[in-house]
Design an enzyme around this catalytic site. Structure first.
Site, PDB file in Angstrom:
ATOM      1  N   VAL A 290       0.832  -1.197   0.000  1.00 11.95           N
ATOM      2  CA  VAL A 290       0.000   0.000   0.000  1.00 11.95           C
ATOM      3  C   VAL A 290       0.873   1.255   0.000  1.00 11.95           C
ATOM      4  CG1 VAL A 290      -1.693   1.296   1.336  1.00 11.95           C
ATOM      5  CG2 VAL A 290      -1.912  -1.164   1.122  1.00 11.95           C
ATOM      6  N   ALA A 291       1.961   1.195   0.767  1.00 14.92           N
ATOM      7  CA  ALA A 291       2.850   2.356   0.841  1.00 14.92           C
ATOM      8  C   ALA A 291       3.495   2.637  -0.503  1.00 14.92           C
ATOM      9  CB  ALA A 291       3.925   2.110   1.893  1.00 14.92           C
ATOM     10  N   GLU A 295      -0.924   5.608  -5.780  1.00 15.61           N
ATOM     11  CA  GLU A 295      -2.325   5.584  -6.197  1.00 15.61           C
ATOM     12  C   GLU A 295      -2.828   6.888  -6.821  1.00 15.61           C
ATOM     13  OE1 GLU A 295      -1.486   6.295  -2.075  1.00 15.61           O
ATOM     14  OE2 GLU A 295      -1.370   4.422  -3.142  1.00 15.61           O
ATOM     15  N   ASP A 337       0.052  32.688 -39.427  1.00 19.31           N
ATOM     16  CA  ASP A 337      -0.237  33.456 -40.628  1.00 19.31           C
ATOM     17  C   ASP A 337      -0.289  34.916 -40.216  1.00 19.31           C
ATOM     18  OD1 ASP A 337      -2.531  33.286 -39.236  1.00 19.31           O
ATOM     19  OD2 ASP A 337      -3.771  32.494 -40.845  1.00 19.31           O
ATOM     20  N   ASN A 715      -1.399   8.395   3.072  1.00 21.67           N
ATOM     21  CA  ASN A 715      -1.418   8.456   1.608  1.00 21.67           C
ATOM     22  C   ASN A 715      -2.695   9.033   1.038  1.00 21.67           C
ATOM     23  OD1 ASN A 715       1.014   7.303   1.643  1.00 21.67           O
ATOM     24  ND2 ASN A 715       0.496   5.578   0.319  1.00 21.67           N
ATOM     25  N   ASP A 719      -1.987  13.096   2.061  1.00 22.76           N
ATOM     26  CA  ASP A 719      -1.112  13.257   0.899  1.00 22.76           C
ATOM     27  C   ASP A 719      -1.814  13.823  -0.314  1.00 22.76           C
ATOM     28  OD1 ASP A 719       1.410  12.622   1.356  1.00 22.76           O
ATOM     29  OD2 ASP A 719       1.483  10.920  -0.029  1.00 22.76           O
TER      30      ASP A 719
HETATM   31  P1  ATP Z   1      -2.411  35.100 -44.432  1.00 19.51           P
HETATM   32  O1  ATP Z   1      -2.045  33.832 -45.112  1.00 19.51           O
HETATM   33  O2  ATP Z   1      -1.340  35.642 -43.594  1.00 19.51           O
HETATM   34  O3  ATP Z   1      -3.739  35.086 -43.763  1.00 19.51           O
HETATM   35  P2  ATP Z   1      -3.433  36.317 -46.779  1.00 19.51           P
HETATM   36  O4  ATP Z   1      -4.816  36.632 -46.363  1.00 19.51           O
HETATM   37  O5  ATP Z   1      -2.737  37.297 -47.624  1.00 19.51           O
HETATM   38  O6  ATP Z   1      -2.481  36.171 -45.583  1.00 19.51           O
HETATM   39  P3  ATP Z   1      -4.477  34.270 -48.427  1.00 19.51           P
HETATM   40  O7  ATP Z   1      -5.806  34.338 -47.801  1.00 19.51           O
HETATM   41  O8  ATP Z   1      -3.905  32.974 -48.833  1.00 19.51           O
HETATM   42  O9  ATP Z   1      -3.417  34.901 -47.474  1.00 19.51           O
HETATM   43  O10 ATP Z   1      -4.505  35.242 -49.670  1.00 19.51           O
HETATM   44  C1  ATP Z   1      -3.478  35.243 -50.626  1.00 19.51           C
HETATM   45  C2  ATP Z   1      -3.612  36.441 -51.507  1.00 19.51           C
HETATM   46  O11 ATP Z   1      -4.836  36.339 -52.237  1.00 19.51           O
HETATM   47  C3  ATP Z   1      -3.688  37.765 -50.759  1.00 19.51           C
HETATM   48  O12 ATP Z   1      -2.433  38.313 -50.547  1.00 19.51           O
HETATM   49  C4  ATP Z   1      -4.521  38.623 -51.678  1.00 19.51           C
HETATM   50  O13 ATP Z   1      -3.716  39.267 -52.643  1.00 19.51           O
HETATM   51  C5  ATP Z   1      -5.418  37.619 -52.376  1.00 19.51           C
HETATM   52  N1  ATP Z   1      -6.735  37.593 -51.734  1.00 19.51           N
HETATM   53  C6  ATP Z   1      -7.020  37.481 -50.423  1.00 19.51           C
HETATM   54  N2  ATP Z   1      -8.330  37.485 -50.201  1.00 19.51           N
HETATM   55  C7  ATP Z   1      -8.923  37.596 -51.409  1.00 19.51           C
HETATM   56  C8  ATP Z   1     -10.269  37.633 -51.862  1.00 19.51           C
HETATM   57  N3  ATP Z   1     -11.287  37.552 -51.018  1.00 19.51           N
HETATM   58  N4  ATP Z   1     -10.490  37.746 -53.180  1.00 19.51           N
HETATM   59  C9  ATP Z   1      -9.475  37.807 -54.030  1.00 19.51           C
HETATM   60  N5  ATP Z   1      -8.203  37.780 -53.688  1.00 19.51           N
HETATM   61  C10 ATP Z   1      -7.899  37.671 -52.397  1.00 19.51           C
END
Ligand code: ATP
Length: 904
Positions: A290-291, A295, A337, A715, A719
């Site tokens: 037990v000691a 547990e 991102d 224990n 404990d």
């Molecule tokens: P992160 O990846 O850091 O979020 P981000 O938004 O730039 O950045 P994506 O969403 O992959 O990354 O977009 C890539 C690129 O696509 C952007 O840099 C922009 O130029 C273009 N983009 C982003 N949103 C749109 C959209 N709604 N319509 C058209 N082009 C877009």
């Protein structure tokens, strides 16, 4: 009733849209009214899977008894009864009961915390009611609701499509098939025959995932009436996952149990050999077992992790899997991102360029309306899925910024779209980095219509052969191309995020041969707290890496501002990355801090590369295509605003999308690990001390210093609370984030853990034996017999100890000292590098309470008559208390001396 509903859900694929509308009594433009939706919700219930059957209290209680330790205890109780020691058996029974009750309550608490968390992660969905688009929890959907579907979303109910554009759905949740299938609202199944689920092109089903395109449809079944609701396996209880640490500790516990049982058996054989009282020795051997059995170990880990998960909710982090808390503490690289995580995601269009004017977009309205190229404005607004209605801002922040931009010049997307109705589209995809929508021209002129495309300027430019100049589309010259490049560069150098637009007067041309319209530059300010978090990470040995789809210049500008990168050579673009083979990539990976214009597929390569370099990687993501990299990372972090697919693939969700929150989560992960480590070392060293005290005494041929009831008391009652208090200790966040991350494979006993366990184990043994032997040794010393050949005075000791009164007193001493010294030991264990005078008791009130309760309980067993009788202890005088208290405090004295000498 249910059968009827299932039948109805099953035939909607055979009905055209009009029939569906009338059957569901709904509307494909305005949806249901709020009042009707409310009525249906009350009538049919929420759109939820029926919760798995909860375990009853009795089941939870019985589960606590399924433990080898409990079996050993029960054997001990039986042996006690056979020996006539009924009070011992009663104590054992009570302790087993109390322990199971406490275990049940704690487990119930942990379960509740996790359940509450599960609720927090329930998805939301976009619904149209009373003609207004709004976001509601998916659980509130009712049949007849008009729902919008977009890439990345989990389908919230069974839906008959009424509109679709390139809609693709992955139905593996239902069919096991992971290749997305195309869906089309216009598909109609043959009325005369039954078709399988996979071929019902106009239906989408709950729990499947939209991988591409857009759609709209009417809900035909919710909750348990959906196809997935009918699959019984979905509602069976899924077993809780064990964390790696829990598994390792479980294994350790088993090993220790086997070792201790071996030890006990050895001791028992020795006793037989020495011709000692066999039943009595059997009881001693059981007490020893037990000691030795730790547990409390697995329970401590579960409770620490569950409580930590609850604490994390307060800092906007939702942990989806318990093991992630452990991994968090070991993270050595955070890949984030940019947009929205490192930046504020409050985008505003600041500059605007078309051939050959750069225009500032400031102020709040109207100014210079005539000066902005109308086609550019129109393109940015029509090729857009966001919606703006007062406070309700639904959609991607980039697109919302474009709507704000339009509003400044008196243009509204909805109004414009009524003039130019959309009839086709190719949705945005971060792989392609652009999107296209096709519109009919005003005045109902039929024919080819007009297509607008917007996206990353470098990508758009590759698809353009013409440029709009003075209202006419003319072939683009290389000089003009160069000018566009310069304009983008200028905006990027001002840390603006750029987006270009193009148009094509022939919707049938795909996205080729387009006419370039212009560029907008948006500002997305960095989050100030992100800079601080990067700095804290640097001190904590955690590298921050930016991975973005954005342009390298914009990315670098923000990275420099936040302290992520200091030199341009630390940046790489997706295209450059593609050209690097694996060996050269792995060589460069150590220095790279910014990955720009990368595709989601490349994100996986980056994560894997970092992992090959021995890093533990946390990776953020929010899009449909981010799911693979979130899965590949050790900790996948989805944004609260991200799509459902990303959230499902992630281990943790940032409710506020904020990078700085990752820092808080890592700090919490490190703290929890440290606390578990402290708890485990405390429990093991304490157990080792008790075990060795008993072992040495019995091996010397003396009686056992502790009865089995004493060991149980120490224990399980005195404990467990200190161990729990160590498990929830508040660590000094600065010192936690000043040391490098631990290795993932590191054992709990690394970094001095094993030495600490052995040292305190040995110290407690010495203290325990001293307490046990002080009385008979005192008598021998007074008689002048404590000299000469040890064999003679050990023989005398045995003789003295066989006197009941002396033995009872000595056992009381050992019991009291061992009980108290573990409380002192727990106080020191809070921080092995800090003097107890530098620790604030206010930071761990549970420890204060645990010690007070522990001391009171220890006092009670020698001072309250019925407990004295039950435990066979004897009353202690004030002087004895003083002596024993000083002896028991030795672990704390030792702690102070060690701190004094190890301080640098
Ligand atoms: P992160 O990846 O850091 O979020 P981000 O938004 O730039 O950045 P994506 O969403 O992959 O990354 O977009 C890539 C690129 O696509 C952007 O840099 C922009 O130029 C273009 N983009 C982003 N949103 C749109 C959209 N709604 N319509 C058209 N082009 C877009």
């Amino acid at each position: 009733m249910h059968r009827n509903k299932h039948w109805r859900a099953a035939v909607f694929e055979k009905q055209n849209i009009q029939e569906t509308i009338s059957k569901l009594n709904s509307d494909t433009v305005k949806g249901l009214t709020e009042g009707e939706a409310f009525r249906r919700l009350r009538q049919n219930g929420r759109n939820e899977m029926r919760a798995a059957r909860k375990k009853t209290k009795i089941q939870l209680f019985l589960e606590q008894l399924k433990d080898p330790l409990i079996y050993i205890l029960l054997i001990a109780a039986v042996v006690s009864i056979l020996l006539g020691e009924v009070s011992d058996a009663l104590i054992i029974g009570t302790v087993v009961l109390v322990n199971a009750l406490v275990g049940m309550l704690q487990e119930g608490k942990a379960r509740k915390a996790l359940e509450a968390l599960r609720k927090l992660t329930t998805p939301r969905t976009i619904v149209i009611r009373d003609g207004i688009r709004r976001e509601i929890p998916a659980a509130e959907l009712v049949t007849g609701d008009l729902v919008e579907l977009e890439a990345g979303a989990r389908v919230p109910a069974d839906i008959r499509l009424t509109r679709s554009a390139n809609l693709q759905v992955e139905e593996s949740a239902l069919t096991g098939e992971s290749v997305p299938v195309e869906k089309d609202a216009l598909f109609l199944a043959d009325c005369r025959q039954e078709i399988p689920l996979t071929e019902r092109g106009n239906m989408v089903y709950m729990s499947t995932v939209v991988t591409n395109g857009h759609g709209e449809g009417l809900v035909v079944a919710t909750g348990m009436d959906t196809e997935i609701g009918r699959i019984a396996s979905m509602i069976t209880d899924t077993e809780d996952e064990m964390t790696p640490l829990q598994k390792r500790l479980g294994d350790l516990g088993k090993l220790l149990s086997i070792l201790s049982l071996g030890l006990c058996a050895g001791l028992f054989l020795l006793a037989v050999f020495q011709h000692r009282n066999i039943p009595e020795m059997l009881l001693v051997a059981i007490s020893l077992a037990v000691a030795a059995v730790p547990e409390g170990l697995p329970a401590v880990v579960t409770i620490c992790l569950a409580l930590s998960v609850t604490r994390m909710v307060k800092v906007h982090t939702i942990i989806r899997r318990l093991p992630s808390v452990e991994t968090l503490g070991a993270v050595s690289v955070v890949c984030s991102d940019k947009t929205g995580t490192l930046t504020q995601n409050r985008l505003t269009v600041e500059k605007c360029w078309w051939y050959d004017v750069m225009e500032d977009v400031t102020g709040t309205g109207g100014r210079g309306e005539h000066r902005i190229l109308p086609e550019l404005l129109r393109g940015m607004l029509l090729c857009n899925d966001a919606s703006l209605r007062g406070e309700q801002r639904i959609g991607d922040p980039t697109e919302l910024a474009l709507l704000d931009f339009g509003a400044k010049y008196g243009l509204q997307r909805e109004r414009l779209e009524r003039q130019y109705p959309r009839f086709d589209e190719i949705p945005f995809d971060s792989e392609r980095k652009m999107m296209t929508t096709c519109h009919r021209l005003p005045g109902g002129r039929s024919g080819r219509g007009i297509a607008y495309t917007k996206g990353a300027p470098d990508v758009i430019l590759q698809h353009c052969t013409h440029i709009l100049q003075e209202g006419r589309s003319i072939p683009m010259t290389s000089a003009q191309r160069k000018r566009i490049g310069e304009a983008v560069e200028r905006m990027n150098s001002l840390s603006l995020r750029t987006l270009a637009a193009a148009q094509s007067e022939d919707c049938r041309g795909g996205e080729e041969g387009m006419t370039f319209l212009g560029i907008v530059g948006m500002r997305d300010p960095a989050r100030p707290e992100a800079g601080e978090a990067v700095e804290i990470f640097r001190h904590a040995g955690v590298t921050t890496v930016m991975i973005t789809g954005d342009h390298v210049d914009t990315a670098y500008a923000i990275a420099r501002q936040l302290g992520i990168a200091g030199h341009r050579s630390q940046c790489i673009t997706g295209r450059e990355l593609e050209r690097l083979d694996d060996t050269s990539f792995l060589k460069r990976i150590k220095d790279l801090r910014v990955y720009a214009r990368v595709t989601p597929a490349q994100k996986v390569r980056i994560v894997k590369g970092l992992q090959l370099n021995g890093e533990i990687v946390a990776m953020t993501g929010d899009g449909v295509n981010d799911a693979p990299s979130l899965k590949a990372a050790d900790i996948g972090v989805a944004m609260g605003t991200g799509v459902d697919v990303a959230k499902q693939a992630a281990d943790m969700i940032l409710a506020d999308d904020n990078f700085a929150t990752i820092e808080k989560a890592i700090e919490e992960g490190r703290g929890v690990y440290e606390n578990i480590r402290k708890s485990v070392i405390f429990l093991l060293s304490s157990n080792l001390g008790e075990l060795m005290t008993m072992f040495v005494a019995v091996a010397m041929g003396l009686a056992s210093p502790l009865k089995s009831s004493h060991i149980l008391w120490i224990n399980l009652i005195t404990d467990s609370l200190p161990a729990l208090a160590l498990g929830v200790d508040k660590n000094d966040s600065k010192s936690l984030m000043r040391c490098p991350p631990r290795k993932a494979s590191e054992s709990l006993f690394a970094r001095g853990g094993i030495a600490c366990t052995l040292f305190y184990g040995a110290l407690i043994t010495v203290i325990g034996l001293a307490a046990f032997l002080v009385l008979p040794c005192g008598i021998l010393a007074a008689e002048g017999e404590l000299v000469g050949n040890p064999f003679t005075w050990v023989e005398r000791l045995r003789e003295l100890m066989s006197r009941e009164q002396i033995l009872a007193k000595s056992q009381t001493y050992a019991f009291t000292v061992l009980g108290m010294c573990q409380l002192y030991h727990a106080i020191g264990m809070r921080d092995v590098q800090k003097s107890v005078f530098a620790m604030s008791p206010r930071d761990n009130l549970l420890m204060v309470a645990a010690c007070i309760i522990g001391f009171i309980l220890q006092f009670a067993v020698t001072e309250i008559p019925f407990l004295i009788r039950a435990f066979g202890t004897s009353h202690l005088s004030g002087q004895e208390w003083l002596l024993l208290s000083v002896l028991a405090a030795f672990p704390l004295f030792a702690h102070e001396v060690i701190v004094l000498f190890t301080k640098n």
